[in-house]
Design a protein around this motif. Structure first.
Motif, PDB file in Angstrom:
ATOM      1  N   MET A  91       5.770   9.786  -5.949  1.00 16.44           N
ATOM      2  CA  MET A  91       6.425   9.010  -7.007  1.00 16.44           C
ATOM      3  C   MET A  91       6.739   7.587  -6.553  1.00 16.44           C
ATOM      4  O   MET A  91       6.266   6.612  -7.177  1.00 16.44           O
ATOM      5  CB  MET A  91       7.685   9.741  -7.492  1.00 16.44           C
ATOM      6  N   PRO A  92       7.540   7.359  -5.505  1.00 18.24           N
ATOM      7  CA  PRO A  92       7.798   5.974  -5.099  1.00 18.24           C
ATOM      8  C   PRO A  92       6.556   5.256  -4.600  1.00 18.24           C
ATOM      9  O   PRO A  92       6.431   4.043  -4.804  1.00 18.24           O
ATOM     10  CB  PRO A  92       8.856   6.107  -3.997  1.00 18.24           C
ATOM     11  N   ILE A  93       5.625   5.974  -3.963  1.00 17.12           N
ATOM     12  CA  ILE A  93       4.393   5.332  -3.509  1.00 17.12           C
ATOM     13  C   ILE A  93       3.609   4.811  -4.703  1.00 17.12           C
ATOM     14  O   ILE A  93       3.065   3.699  -4.683  1.00 17.12           O
ATOM     15  CB  ILE A  93       3.545   6.311  -2.667  1.00 17.12           C
ATOM     16  N   THR A  94       3.550   5.612  -5.774  1.00 12.66           N
ATOM     17  CA  THR A  94       2.835   5.180  -6.987  1.00 12.66           C
ATOM     18  C   THR A  94       3.495   3.951  -7.594  1.00 12.66           C
ATOM     19  O   THR A  94       2.819   2.983  -7.981  1.00 12.66           O
ATOM     20  CB  THR A  94       2.793   6.331  -8.013  1.00 12.66           C
ATOM     21  N   TRP A  95       4.825   3.968  -7.700  1.00  9.59           N
ATOM     22  CA  TRP A  95       5.527   2.804  -8.284  1.00  9.59           C
ATOM     23  C   TRP A  95       5.260   1.542  -7.480  1.00  9.59           C
ATOM     24  O   TRP A  95       4.952   0.477  -8.044  1.00  9.59           O
ATOM     25  CB  TRP A  95       7.023   3.086  -8.361  1.00  9.59           C
ATOM     26  N   LEU A  96       5.349   1.651  -6.170  1.00 10.95           N
ATOM     27  CA  LEU A  96       5.139   0.474  -5.321  1.00 10.95           C
ATOM     28  C   LEU A  96       3.685   0.008  -5.370  1.00 10.95           C
ATOM     29  O   LEU A  96       3.408  -1.197  -5.333  1.00 10.95           O
ATOM     30  CB  LEU A  96       5.557   0.792  -3.882  1.00 10.95           C
ATOM     31  N   ALA A  97       2.743   0.945  -5.467  1.00  7.91           N
ATOM     32  CA  ALA A  97       1.337   0.564  -5.581  1.00  7.91           C
ATOM     33  C   ALA A  97       1.082  -0.178  -6.891  1.00  7.91           C
ATOM     34  O   ALA A  97       0.330  -1.164  -6.934  1.00  7.91           O
ATOM     35  CB  ALA A  97       0.448   1.805  -5.480  1.00  7.91           C
ATOM     36  N   LEU A  98       1.710   0.288  -7.971  1.00  9.07           N
ATOM     37  CA  LEU A  98       1.578  -0.421  -9.248  1.00  9.07           C
ATOM     38  C   LEU A  98       2.205  -1.809  -9.149  1.00  9.07           C
ATOM     39  O   LEU A  98       1.674  -2.786  -9.704  1.00  9.07           O
ATOM     40  CB  LEU A  98       2.232   0.389 -10.367  1.00  9.07           C
ATOM     41  N   ALA A  99       3.326  -1.917  -8.434  1.00  9.55           N
ATOM     42  CA  ALA A  99       3.951  -3.222  -8.227  1.00  9.55           C
ATOM     43  C   ALA A  99       3.025  -4.150  -7.459  1.00  9.55           C
ATOM     44  O   ALA A  99       2.953  -5.352  -7.737  1.00  9.55           O
ATOM     45  CB  ALA A  99       5.275  -3.060  -7.474  1.00  9.55           C
ATOM     46  N   ALA A 100       2.292  -3.599  -6.479  1.00  4.80           N
ATOM     47  CA  ALA A 100       1.363  -4.412  -5.684  1.00  4.80           C
ATOM     48  C   ALA A 100       0.226  -4.951  -6.542  1.00  4.80           C
ATOM     49  O   ALA A 100      -0.209  -6.098  -6.378  1.00  4.80           O
ATOM     50  CB  ALA A 100       0.807  -3.581  -4.533  1.00  4.80           C
ATOM     51  N   ILE A 101      -0.243  -4.143  -7.479  1.00  9.70           N
ATOM     52  CA  ILE A 101      -1.338  -4.544  -8.358  1.00  9.70           C
ATOM     53  C   ILE A 101      -0.857  -5.532  -9.420  1.00  9.70           C
ATOM     54  O   ILE A 101      -1.613  -6.390  -9.878  1.00  9.70           O
ATOM     55  CB  ILE A 101      -1.953  -3.297  -9.035  1.00  9.70           C
ATOM     56  N   GLY A 102       0.405  -5.423  -9.790  1.00 12.63           N
ATOM     57  CA  GLY A 102       0.911  -6.169 -10.931  1.00 12.63           C
ATOM     58  C   GLY A 102       0.799  -5.362 -12.206  1.00 12.63           C
ATOM     59  O   GLY A 102       0.840  -5.907 -13.309  1.00 12.63           O
ATOM     60  N   ALA A 103       0.659  -4.037 -12.052  1.00  8.48           N
ATOM     61  CA  ALA A 103       0.592  -3.130 -13.198  1.00  8.48           C
ATOM     62  C   ALA A 103       1.998  -2.711 -13.600  1.00  8.48           C
ATOM     63  O   ALA A 103       2.991  -3.125 -12.990  1.00  8.48           O
ATOM     64  CB  ALA A 103      -0.276  -1.924 -12.856  1.00  8.48           C
TER      65      ALA A 103
END
Length: 543
Positions: A91-103
């Motif tokens: 869950m937090p890994i997904t949120w942070l990955a989306l933040a990295a993409i700008g999604a």
């Protein structure tokens, strides 16, 4: 509130002002990268249920890998991605990955039904869904398929056509570089929150929102925290800002699988937690233990609902318990400074926190004098950008640039704000906000129900319970549509915490105003105990 002098108040306000003037990181990933560079071997996340731990360096690598995998799966800057996961590392890994993409993440309550999942995905215009295999059965039960939705499963799934989260995360460990670097005002979440006008609305929350909220809590008292705990589901806002707060300190966020009043203080002691959001219900619901005072808390935040429990909480658990007030729409709002020992038991939520201004206003938006009741208004950087696709709701939520909280409050001459109640029609059960209109819509979808009204019933354990008034259609009787059948049909459309506990059948039409609205105060005035004459879902009998 009686007049008194607070020799620490000016210093606290100055501290809050300085925090609000400091420069934020350029985006959420910049904060993580800075923390990983300073504390690579320090644990960033620890999951209490499984014991799994990720250092800052490991977390950063995991985020980079998943960001690359999600990009290959078609997630790009501005993509809306539904995420329906429990408190697991994904869950937090997904949120942070989306933040990295700008999604943009669209968190989804794991207790939602297939109907509610379908609503959030379609309303948010999600192109992707990350879902735990515990919930993939919802996909086959949704009212209709969602064209073009790419689904990514966490765990093994027997459903065909789903992508594997793990396969996307198993990418080379090269640093991820987005096609376009996210900015502070780029959207990061569409966070759904129940309102008073029907289905939940999506709050548009930017990267600035999350960094502002986390920094305000991280720095408000000038203290350093090494171990922070979150016991709420990650699809709520609190664990998300708590994680970023930990990043600001290079601290460890200890993630509990769920909120457990009986195990909460045990976790606090075992992991020597120094900051958390403390559930004050523990005082009333959990018997005192000899080890209650053996905590390492430097500060615990709490929402003050029962001022009579505040002093007892501090005496029993021996830590500074300080009130705070926030909302999904505003993030941080009010804070009680750590110095404010003399305010314990006052019922006040504090003063305007860092980045925030507050005032009390009449219905027209005019500021009322100190000591007068009115609506709490808040403004400042890093609040919601609006409700997604709801321009009318967004306009109604503001007086100019002041957000209308919907809470009745009073502010004294020192600036301390005390919440007196809610202006908006909302039922709050065990910490969950429930829209009465949403419950009524589910009830009216049941054949045979002609009229309905949902009201809160005071409850010592959960704060409020949901009661439904039912008027059956002509020729229908209770035997035709018994309460058990109503509950069963509601349970297919509503999360369990929204399903009414009490049901009262009425032979007469509901009282209505000249505009056709149900006069709910008239229903409340009919009896001193709103439970009387109702069927109780918990006991399965009539009261």
């Amino acid at each position: 509130m009686e007049s008194r002098d607070f020799d620490w108040l000016a210093a606290a306000r100055e501290r809050y002002r300085r925090i609000g003037e400091e420069t934020l990181p350029p985006n959420v990933m910049a904060l993580l990268e800075s923390a990983a560079a300073a504390h690579p071997a320090a644990p960033a996340l620890h999951f209490i249920e499984t014991g799994r731990e990720l250092t800052y360096a490991e977390l950063l690598r995991s985020v980079h890998r998943l960001a690359a995998g999600l990009s290959e799966a078609g997630v790009e800057h501005g993509s809306h991605v539904g995420v329906m996961l429990p408190n697991v590392p994904e869950m937090p890994i997904t949120w942070l990955a989306l933040a990295a993409i700008g999604a943009v993440m669209v968190p989804i309550n794991t207790r939602y039904t297939a109907h509610e999942l379908h609503y959030v995905l379609t309303d948010s215009e999600a192109s992707h869904l990350v879902i735990h295999t515990d919930f993939t059965g919802h996909l086959e039960m949704m009212p209709a398929a969602i064209a073009g939705l790419t689904t990514i499963a966490v765990g093994a799934s027997a459903l065909p056509g789903l992508l594997s989260w793990q396969a996307l995360a198993d990418r080379p460990a090269e640093p991820f570089s987005p096609a376009r670097a996210p900015g502070l005002d780029d959207l990061l979440n569409i966070q759904y929150t129940s309102g008073t006008t029907g289905w939940p609305k999506g709050c548009m929350l930017s990267q600035r929102y999350w960094l502002t909220c986390a920094k305000a809590y991280a720095d408000s008292d000038g203290l350093h925290y090494r171990r922070i705990m979150s016991s709420n589901p990650f699809f709520y806002m609190t664990p998300q800002w708590l994680m970023l707060m930990a990043f600001f300190h290079g601290a460890t966020l200890h993630v509990a699988p769920y909120l457990s009043l009986t195990r909460f203080t045990e976790w606090l002691r075992h992991y020597q937690i120094e900051f958390c959001w403390f559930p004050s219900d523990i005082v009333a619901q959990v018997p005192p233990q000899p080890e209650d005072g053996e905590l390492s808390l430097i500060r615990g935040n709490l929402a003050v609902h029962r001022r009579d429990l505040h002093a007892e909480l501090e005496r029993r658990f021996r830590f500074p318990a300080r009130a705070a007030f926030g909302m999904t729409e505003i993030g941080t709002g009010l804070m009680m400074p750590i110095e404010a020992a003399e305010m314990v038991g006052s019922g006040s939520c504090g003063i305007a926190g860092p980045f925030r201004e507050v005032r009390i206003a009449d219905p027209a938006g005019n500021t009322v004098p100190p000591g007068s009741s009115g609506e709490l208004l808040i403004r400042g950087p890093g609040m919601l950008q609006g409700y997604y696709k709801r321009p009318d709701a967004t306009a109604a939520a503001f007086h100019g640039d002041w957000f209308r909280s919907g809470d009745l409050a009073v502010q004294d001459e020192h600036g301390f704000v005390t919440i007196q109640g809610r202006i908006k029609e909302m039922i709050r059960r065990a910490g969950e906000n429930i829209s009465a209109t949403e419950v009524e819509a589910a009830l009216l979808a049941i054949p045979g129900i002609a009229e309905t009204a949902a009201l809160p019933v005071p409850d010592a354990l959960r704060g409020e319970e949901v009661k439904a008034y039912i008027v059956l259609g002509e020729g229908r009787s209770v035997e035709d549509l018994p309460p058990e059948q109503i509950i069963a049909q509601c349970s297919r459309r509503l999360a369990s915490f929204k399903v009414p506990r009490f049901i009262e059948y009425r032979s007469a039409p509901l009282p209505r105003s000249t505009s056709g609205k149900v006069r709910k105060p008239d229903l409340v005035a009919e009896k001193t105990d709103l439970r009387a004459g109702s069927w109780d879902r918990m006991t399965g009998g009539w009261l």
